[in-house]
Design an enzyme around this catalytic site. Structure first.
Site, PDB file in Angstrom:
ATOM      1  N   GLY A 174       0.740  -1.180   0.101  1.00 12.83           N
ATOM      2  CA  GLY A 174       0.047  -0.041  -0.136  1.00 12.83           C
ATOM      3  C   GLY A 174       0.557   1.148  -0.048  1.00 12.83           C
ATOM      4  O   GLY A 174       0.123   2.294   0.170  1.00 12.83           O
ATOM      5  N   LEU A 175       1.998   1.119  -0.270  1.00 14.74           N
ATOM      6  CA  LEU A 175       3.053   2.357  -0.226  1.00 14.74           C
ATOM      7  C   LEU A 175       3.462   2.635  -1.570  1.00 14.74           C
ATOM      8  O   LEU A 175       4.369   3.483  -1.453  1.00 14.74           O
ATOM      9  CB  LEU A 175       4.179   1.987   0.739  1.00 14.74           C
ATOM     10  CG  LEU A 175       3.810   1.870   2.165  1.00 14.74           C
ATOM     11  CD1 LEU A 175       5.065   1.720   3.053  1.00 14.74           C
ATOM     12  CD2 LEU A 175       3.069   2.720   2.762  1.00 14.74           C
ATOM     13  N   GLY A 176       2.640   2.451  -2.722  1.00 11.35           N
ATOM     14  CA  GLY A 176       3.011   2.679  -3.867  1.00 11.35           C
ATOM     15  C   GLY A 176       4.406   2.289  -4.852  1.00 11.35           C
ATOM     16  O   GLY A 176       4.883   2.862  -5.620  1.00 11.35           O
ATOM     17  N   SER A 197       4.666  -0.142  -6.747  1.00 10.38           N
ATOM     18  CA  SER A 197       4.334  -0.327  -7.971  1.00 10.38           C
ATOM     19  C   SER A 197       4.659   1.015  -8.910  1.00 10.38           C
ATOM     20  O   SER A 197       5.259   1.235 -10.138  1.00 10.38           O
ATOM     21  CB  SER A 197       3.273  -1.087  -8.240  1.00 10.38           C
ATOM     22  OG  SER A 197       3.140  -1.188  -9.793  1.00 10.38           O
ATOM     23  N   SER A 221       5.683   3.817  -8.047  1.00 10.41           N
ATOM     24  CA  SER A 221       6.809   4.584  -8.002  1.00 10.41           C
ATOM     25  C   SER A 221       8.013   3.674  -8.852  1.00 10.41           C
ATOM     26  O   SER A 221       8.830   4.446  -9.411  1.00 10.41           O
ATOM     27  CB  SER A 221       7.251   4.512  -6.409  1.00 10.41           C
ATOM     28  OG  SER A 221       8.704   4.994  -6.205  1.00 10.41           O
ATOM     29  N   ASP A 234      -1.916   6.790  -7.068  1.00  5.83           N
ATOM     30  CA  ASP A 234      -0.577   6.557  -6.646  1.00  5.83           C
ATOM     31  C   ASP A 234       0.503   7.072  -7.410  1.00  5.83           C
ATOM     32  O   ASP A 234       1.364   7.834  -6.960  1.00  5.83           O
ATOM     33  CB  ASP A 234      -0.487   4.845  -6.747  1.00  5.83           C
ATOM     34  CG  ASP A 234      -1.272   4.160  -5.727  1.00  5.83           C
ATOM     35  OD1 ASP A 234      -2.061   4.715  -5.024  1.00  5.83           O
ATOM     36  OD2 ASP A 234      -0.795   3.093  -5.650  1.00  5.83           O
TER      37      ASP A 234
END
Ligand code: MEV
Length: 322
Positions: free
Chosen positions: A107-109, A111, A113, A154
């Site tokens: 859930g921290l982006g 992909s 990023s 995202d």
């Protein structure tokens, strides 16, 4: 020539899932970075090195590499192919090294990023002069493989940095709180499958549309109030709204026991608010409160084996330099 790009991760403060259906959301870029280094390869081949997982793929061209690469990395080949086709360039004789500090599937982006890091660095290497909006389009296309129906939150957050008020199909804007408040991000130790969680939510929408509509409507409403409270610096109120948002996410069936337990510990120990961030059913939790309390809570989580990270927003977004 050597190009390096650096792209932050993200967390969602308000409105995940509802944002897929056109409701507003608030996200925050966080200083955990993905990095992509692109340089000439004298060996007349392409090398694609996923440094974080210590896996390297080599081939004389992209088709060659595509056959070797596991399917969960095919989004990177798709991105390179689209870039090559759009600008009529043959991507060859280069070394690409991708690495990331961001926990994958949490859930921290990660992909978004890494996709943006790749597109930014490769386009800079070939002098394509892409604008952020172009990079967004390429990276979102890549995301559709892993994600199904991404809202774009995202990608927008990782590209532009800062705290963003984002609604699909509308111009986004930066939210300016009076200070750089801190959030505690805690990993549940559970990877999630974003595509699967999104399709569970879609099933709920199809099967119980009235219930679903009322939940996402409330999420959108709280998100709008949250923006006002954030710009006024009323973090205690923002925390309460996060708790309401968490409750609604539970009603969408995207919370679980670990998330609930982490939230409960945080609130018992003086946090203003705590909720899952991103798709849910694992992944991470974000907690808001006074710095002193957050530090205390961080220690408790650490002693229980939950990785955590006390942070403020990243203000740089994606950067590629020669
Ligand atoms: C994922 O970070 C957030 C979701 O709302 C999906 C999306 O917006 O694309 C669950």
């Amino acid at each position: 020539m050597r190009v390096t790009s650096k792209v932050p991760g993200k967390c969602i403060l308000f409105g995940e899932h509802a944002v897929v259906y056109g409701f507003p959301s608030i996200s925050m870029a966080i200083p955990l970075n993905s990095t992509c280094i692109v340089e000439e390869n004298k060996l007349n081949s392409i090398e694609l090195n996923f440094k974080t997982i210590n896996k390297k793929y080599e081939g004389s061209n992209l088709v060659d590499i595509e056959q070797k690469i596991p399917s969960n990395y095919s989004q990177f080949i798709l991105g390179l192919n689209s870039l090559g086709n759009k600008f009529d360039i043959e991507i060859k004789d280069i070394r690409i090294e991708l690495s990331s500090d961001i926990i994958p599937n949490a859930g921290l982006g990660s992909s978004a990023s890494t996709s943006i890091a790749l597109i930014s660095a490769v386009s800079e290497f070939y002098g394509l002069n892409l604008k952020k909006a172009d990079i967004f389009n390429f990276a979102l296309e890549m995301e559709k493989i892993t994600h199904g129906n991404p809202s774009g939150i995202d990608h927008t957050t990782c590209l532009y940095g800062n705290i963003l008020f984002y609604q699909k199909g509308k111009p986004f804007h930066i939210v300016y709180p009076p200070d750089d408040f801190q959030v505690l991000i805690t990993y549940t130790n559970q990877e999630h499958d974003t595509k699967e969680v999104i399709s569970n939510v879609k099933r709920l929408k199809d099967e119980k549309s009235h219930l679903f509509d009322s939940i996402v409507d409330k999420i959108g409403f709280y998100t709008e109030i949250a923006e006002l409270e954030l710009v006024s610096g009323n973090y205690e109120e923002v925390g309460k709204l996060m708790n309401f948002n968490q409750d609604l996410l539970s009603q969408l069936n995207v919370s679980n026991e670990t998330i609930d337990k982490i939230n409960e510990i945080a609130l018992k120990n003086g946090a203003y608010g705590s909720k899952l961030t991103g798709a849910g059913l694992g992944g991470c939790v974000i907690t808001l409160g006074e710095e002193k309390e957050l530090k205390k809570i961080a220690k408790i989580f650490k002693s229980q084996g939950y990785w955590n990270f006390l942070t403020t927003q990243d203000k740089n977004g994606a950067i590629a330099t020669k």
